[in-house]
Design a protein around this motif. Structure first.
Motif, PDB file in Angstrom:
ATOM      1  N   ASN A   1      14.708   2.617   4.286  1.00 16.48           N
ATOM      2  CA  ASN A   1      15.730   2.163   3.344  1.00 16.48           C
ATOM      3  C   ASN A   1      16.265   0.820   3.811  1.00 16.48           C
ATOM      4  N   GLU A   2      16.516  -0.020   2.910  1.00 17.37           N
ATOM      5  CA  GLU A   2      17.017  -1.328   3.290  1.00 17.37           C
ATOM      6  C   GLU A   2      18.517  -1.402   3.062  1.00 17.37           C
ATOM      7  N   SER A   3      18.905  -1.348   1.865  1.00 16.31           N
ATOM      8  CA  SER A   3      20.322  -1.354   1.564  1.00 16.31           C
ATOM      9  C   SER A   3      20.426  -0.590   0.270  1.00 16.31           C
ATOM     10  N   SER A   4      21.604  -0.423  -0.152  1.00 11.97           N
ATOM     11  CA  SER A   4      21.779   0.336  -1.368  1.00 11.97           C
ATOM     12  C   SER A   4      20.923  -0.253  -2.486  1.00 11.97           C
ATOM     13  N   GLY A   5      20.084   0.572  -3.017  1.00 13.06           N
ATOM     14  CA  GLY A   5      19.282   0.105  -4.140  1.00 13.06           C
ATOM     15  C   GLY A   5      17.999  -0.604  -3.764  1.00 13.06           C
ATOM     16  N   ARG A   6      17.777  -0.754  -2.444  1.00 14.80           N
ATOM     17  CA  ARG A   6      16.544  -1.436  -2.043  1.00 14.80           C
ATOM     18  C   ARG A   6      15.875  -0.737  -0.880  1.00 14.80           C
ATOM     19  N   GLY A   7      14.575  -0.868  -0.837  1.00 14.01           N
ATOM     20  CA  GLY A   7      13.837  -0.262   0.262  1.00 14.01           C
ATOM     21  C   GLY A   7      12.718  -1.185   0.705  1.00 14.01           C
ATOM     22  N   ILE A   8      12.241  -0.921   1.904  1.00 10.14           N
ATOM     23  CA  ILE A   8      11.150  -1.735   2.440  1.00 10.14           C
ATOM     24  C   ILE A   8       9.906  -0.872   2.585  1.00 10.14           C
ATOM     25  N   VAL A   9       8.888  -1.264   1.890  1.00 11.35           N
ATOM     26  CA  VAL A   9       7.605  -0.605   2.032  1.00 11.35           C
ATOM     27  C   VAL A   9       6.737  -1.541   2.879  1.00 11.35           C
ATOM     28  N   THR A  10       6.398  -1.067   4.058  1.00  9.59           N
ATOM     29  CA  THR A  10       5.548  -1.884   4.924  1.00  9.59           C
ATOM     30  C   THR A  10       4.119  -1.391   4.798  1.00  9.59           C
ATOM     31  N   VAL A  11       3.252  -2.268   4.412  1.00  8.61           N
ATOM     32  CA  VAL A  11       1.850  -1.873   4.257  1.00  8.61           C
ATOM     33  C   VAL A  11       1.025  -2.546   5.352  1.00  8.61           C
ATOM     34  N   THR A  12       0.112  -1.797   5.897  1.00 10.70           N
ATOM     35  CA  THR A  12      -0.681  -2.306   7.019  1.00 10.70           C
ATOM     36  C   THR A  12      -2.164  -2.063   6.775  1.00 10.70           C
ATOM     37  N   ILE A  13      -2.947  -3.041   7.120  1.00  5.88           N
ATOM     38  CA  ILE A  13      -4.401  -2.865   7.131  1.00  5.88           C
ATOM     39  C   ILE A  13      -4.857  -3.118   8.564  1.00  5.88           C
ATOM     40  N   THR A  14      -5.584  -2.193   9.119  1.00  5.28           N
ATOM     41  CA  THR A  14      -6.105  -2.413  10.471  1.00  5.28           C
ATOM     42  C   THR A  14      -7.589  -2.749  10.398  1.00  5.28           C
ATOM     43  N   ASN A  15      -8.091  -3.260  11.493  1.00  4.09           N
ATOM     44  CA  ASN A  15      -9.512  -3.599  11.606  1.00  4.09           C
ATOM     45  C   ASN A  15      -9.993  -4.382  10.384  1.00  4.09           C
ATOM     46  N   LEU A  16      -9.313  -5.442  10.120  1.00  2.15           N
ATOM     47  CA  LEU A  16      -9.623  -6.238   8.928  1.00  2.15           C
ATOM     48  C   LEU A  16     -11.076  -6.695   8.885  1.00  2.15           C
ATOM     49  N   THR A  17     -11.645  -6.599   7.732  1.00  2.00           N
ATOM     50  CA  THR A  17     -13.006  -7.118   7.543  1.00  2.00           C
ATOM     51  C   THR A  17     -12.996  -8.034   6.335  1.00  2.00           C
ATOM     52  N   LYS A  18     -14.051  -8.821   6.239  1.00  2.00           N
ATOM     53  CA  LYS A  18     -14.176  -9.764   5.137  1.00  2.00           C
ATOM     54  C   LYS A  18     -14.019  -9.059   3.777  1.00  2.00           C
ATOM     55  N   SER A  19     -14.468  -7.827   3.730  1.00  2.00           N
ATOM     56  CA  SER A  19     -14.418  -7.118   2.446  1.00  2.00           C
ATOM     57  C   SER A  19     -12.988  -6.737   2.044  1.00  2.00           C
ATOM     58  N   ASP A  20     -12.040  -6.925   2.942  1.00  2.00           N
ATOM     59  CA  ASP A  20     -10.644  -6.651   2.574  1.00  2.00           C
ATOM     60  C   ASP A  20     -10.040  -7.781   1.754  1.00  2.00           C
ATOM     61  N   GLU A  21     -10.748  -8.867   1.635  1.00  2.00           N
ATOM     62  CA  GLU A  21     -10.189  -9.969   0.852  1.00  2.00           C
ATOM     63  C   GLU A  21      -9.945  -9.519  -0.571  1.00  2.00           C
ATOM     64  N   GLY A  22      -8.846  -9.969  -1.114  1.00  2.00           N
ATOM     65  CA  GLY A  22      -8.566  -9.600  -2.487  1.00  2.00           C
ATOM     66  C   GLY A  22      -7.082  -9.459  -2.717  1.00  2.00           C
ATOM     67  N   ARG A  23      -6.800  -8.879  -3.829  1.00  2.00           N
ATOM     68  CA  ARG A  23      -5.427  -8.795  -4.259  1.00  2.00           C
ATOM     69  C   ARG A  23      -4.899  -7.378  -4.057  1.00  2.00           C
ATOM     70  N   TYR A  24      -3.641  -7.298  -3.629  1.00  2.00           N
ATOM     71  CA  TYR A  24      -3.029  -6.003  -3.332  1.00  2.00           C
ATOM     72  C   TYR A  24      -1.684  -5.889  -4.029  1.00  2.00           C
ATOM     73  N   ARG A  25      -1.257  -4.652  -4.132  1.00  2.00           N
ATOM     74  CA  ARG A  25       0.074  -4.401  -4.684  1.00  2.00           C
ATOM     75  C   ARG A  25       0.758  -3.331  -3.835  1.00  2.00           C
ATOM     76  N   CYS A  26       2.012  -3.570  -3.490  1.00  2.00           N
ATOM     77  CA  CYS A  26       2.783  -2.519  -2.838  1.00  2.00           C
ATOM     78  C   CYS A  26       3.940  -2.202  -3.775  1.00  2.00           C
ATOM     79  N   GLY A  27       4.313  -0.954  -3.822  1.00  2.00           N
ATOM     80  CA  GLY A  27       5.335  -0.634  -4.806  1.00  2.00           C
ATOM     81  C   GLY A  27       6.028   0.687  -4.572  1.00  2.00           C
ATOM     82  N   LEU A  28       7.020   0.910  -5.402  1.00  2.00           N
ATOM     83  CA  LEU A  28       7.786   2.143  -5.414  1.00  2.00           C
ATOM     84  C   LEU A  28       7.842   2.629  -6.857  1.00  2.00           C
ATOM     85  N   GLY A  29       7.825   3.942  -6.984  1.00  2.00           N
ATOM     86  CA  GLY A  29       7.913   4.442  -8.339  1.00  2.00           C
ATOM     87  C   GLY A  29       8.087   5.935  -8.346  1.00  2.00           C
ATOM     88  N   GLY A  30       8.054   6.485  -9.529  1.00  2.00           N
ATOM     89  CA  GLY A  30       8.279   7.914  -9.636  1.00  2.00           C
ATOM     90  C   GLY A  30       7.049   8.681 -10.051  1.00  2.00           C
TER      91      GLY A  30
END
Ligand SMILES: *[C@@H]1O[C@H](CO)[C@@H](O)[C@H](O)[C@H]1NC(C)=O
Ligand SMILES: *[C@@H]1O[C@H](CO)[C@@H](O)[C@H](O)[C@H]1NC(C)=O
Ligand SMILES: *[C@@H]1O[C@H](CO)[C@@H](O)[C@H](O)[C@H]1NC(C)=O
Ligand SMILES: *[C@@H]1O[C@H](CO)[C@@H](O)[C@H](O)[C@H]1NC(C)=O
Ligand SMILES: *[C@@H]1O[C@H](CO)[C@@H](O)[C@H](O)[C@H]1NC(C)=O
Ligand SMILES: *[C@@H]1O[C@H](CO)[C@@H](O)[C@H](O)[C@H]1NC(C)=O
Length: 293
Positions: free
Chosen positions: A83-112
């Motif tokens: 939780n960050e502050s009232s009404g906000r949160g932090i989603v930390t996303v991690t990729i390990t052992n990065l490879t060339k094939s990880d290139e691209g577009r990502y989305r991190c999010g919150l929802g129901g």
């Protein structure tokens, strides 16, 4: 220190305080080292307790990690929430052992439900390890042709100011050395803006990929600075895929962090969350900027 980070992010991203993304806003690009790890903190408006980390647009087949808990991992992809502050949160996303094939577009999010309701997008590029100083992390990257501006933060004012590429060990490393408030050398300029948040700012116009490297700016003589700041610059090609359907959405900034302790550290947050100093070598603190999402 945290104040600086926060302010820097406002500066870098021009989006602090904003809570909506405008149509066509620029996608942030982060570069990671092949074989390394990288994390990004997504500061999001709370819109449910389900956390998402997806490739592309979070269609069912795009989902890398989805969880109602505070942390989850699936192979090389993981999510951690706080939780960050009232009404906000932090989603930390991690990729390990990065490879060339990880290139691209990502989305991190919150929802129901099936898809995130608040989210932020970013793009990942992979490069060889040269710029990473042995550290495993994402570095915010600028695109070719852009003007890059970054502040030299947290320093004591002196009349003499400088900008170097690399370590300033050699004469040719010195790009600018001046007693003026503003000086320019080709595509490089440095400007002291009295009363501004950081004071000293560096601009590199029309970035080319060969601008990549470490820069050092500060006060004093270039060869014997009184205070300085180091910053890695990576210049990448502009995204090739046109980004469809930019919508007006709640979003927020994200920040790469040092990844060995990755999931719990952030370089900044819009609320100024604290970070252990050890996690914040000077050289990292500005590396990233945030998403210009
Ligand atoms: C990446 O993270 C994994 C898991 O935390 C760790 O085992 C590995 O050593 C890290 N790699 C690097 C290059 O830091
Ligand atoms: C990442 O690579 C390290 C070393 O090669 C390996 O031990 C580890 O299992 C890998 N992690 C994942 C999640 O693939
Ligand atoms: C965040 O806050 C919510 C609601 O206040 C709570 O249910 C949740 O456990 C908290 N999560 C963390 C990681 O503190
Ligand atoms: C970069 O800066 C130069 C000189 O200030 C300006 O003429 C140009 O329009 C800028 N380009 C972009 C893409 O902002
Ligand atoms: C900076 O360089 C000038 C000339 O080389 C020298 O006179 C001066 O003492 C130096 N200042 C510092 C702080 O090293
Ligand atoms: C883009 O928006 C249109 C109309 O809202 C929709 O039909 C289409 O599926 C969307 N495309 C993507 C990739 O989301």
């Amino acid at each position: 220190m945290n104040i600086h980070h926060v302010l820097f992010f406002c500066f870098a991203s021009a989006l602090c305080g904003g809570n909506t993304r405008l149509v066509g806003a620029k996608l942030s690009i982060y570069t990671g080292a092949e074989g390394g790890n990288g994390s990004i903190n997504c500061h999001l408006t709370l819109s449910g307790s389900r956390k998402f980390f997806c490739k592309d647009e979070c269609k069912v087949e795009d989902i890398l990690v989805k969880t109602d808990g505070d942390r989850a991992q699936s192979g090389r992809f993981s999510v951690e929430y706080r939780n960050e502050s009232s009404g906000r949160g932090i989603v930390t996303v991690t990729i390990t052992n990065l490879t060339k094939s990880d290139e691209g577009r990502y989305r991190c999010g919150l929802g129901g439900t099936l898809v995130p309701d608040s989210y932020t997008d970013f793009e990942v590029r992979i490069s060889d390890a040269a710029l990473f100083d042995g550290k495993s992390r994402f570095i915010h990257s600028d695109t070719e042709g852009e003007n890059i501006t970054f502040p030299c933060s947290g320093m004591v004012y002196r009349r003499r100011k400088f900008l170097c590429k690399d370590e300033c060990k050699k004469e040719e490393d010195i790009l600018i050395e001046t007693d003026q408030d503003r000086a320019e050398n080709g595509r490089y300029s440095i400007e002291y803006i009295k009363g501004s948040v950081f004071g000293l700012y560096v601009t590199i116009t029309q970035a080319t990929r060969s601008d990549a490297g470490w820069y050092k700016c500060g006060y004093g003589n270039a060869s014997s600075p009184e205070s300085y700041h180091r910053k890695p610059i990576i210049v990448v090609r502009a995204p090739t895929t046109p980004k469809p359907n930019w919508t007006l959405r709640p979003f927020s900034t994200s920040v790469p962090s040092a990844s060995t302790q990755a999931t719990t550290q952030s370089l900044s947050s819009s609320s100024g969350s604290s970070v252990p100093p050890s996690a914040l070598p000077e050289t990292i603190q500005q590396s990233t900027g945030v998403e210009y999402i």
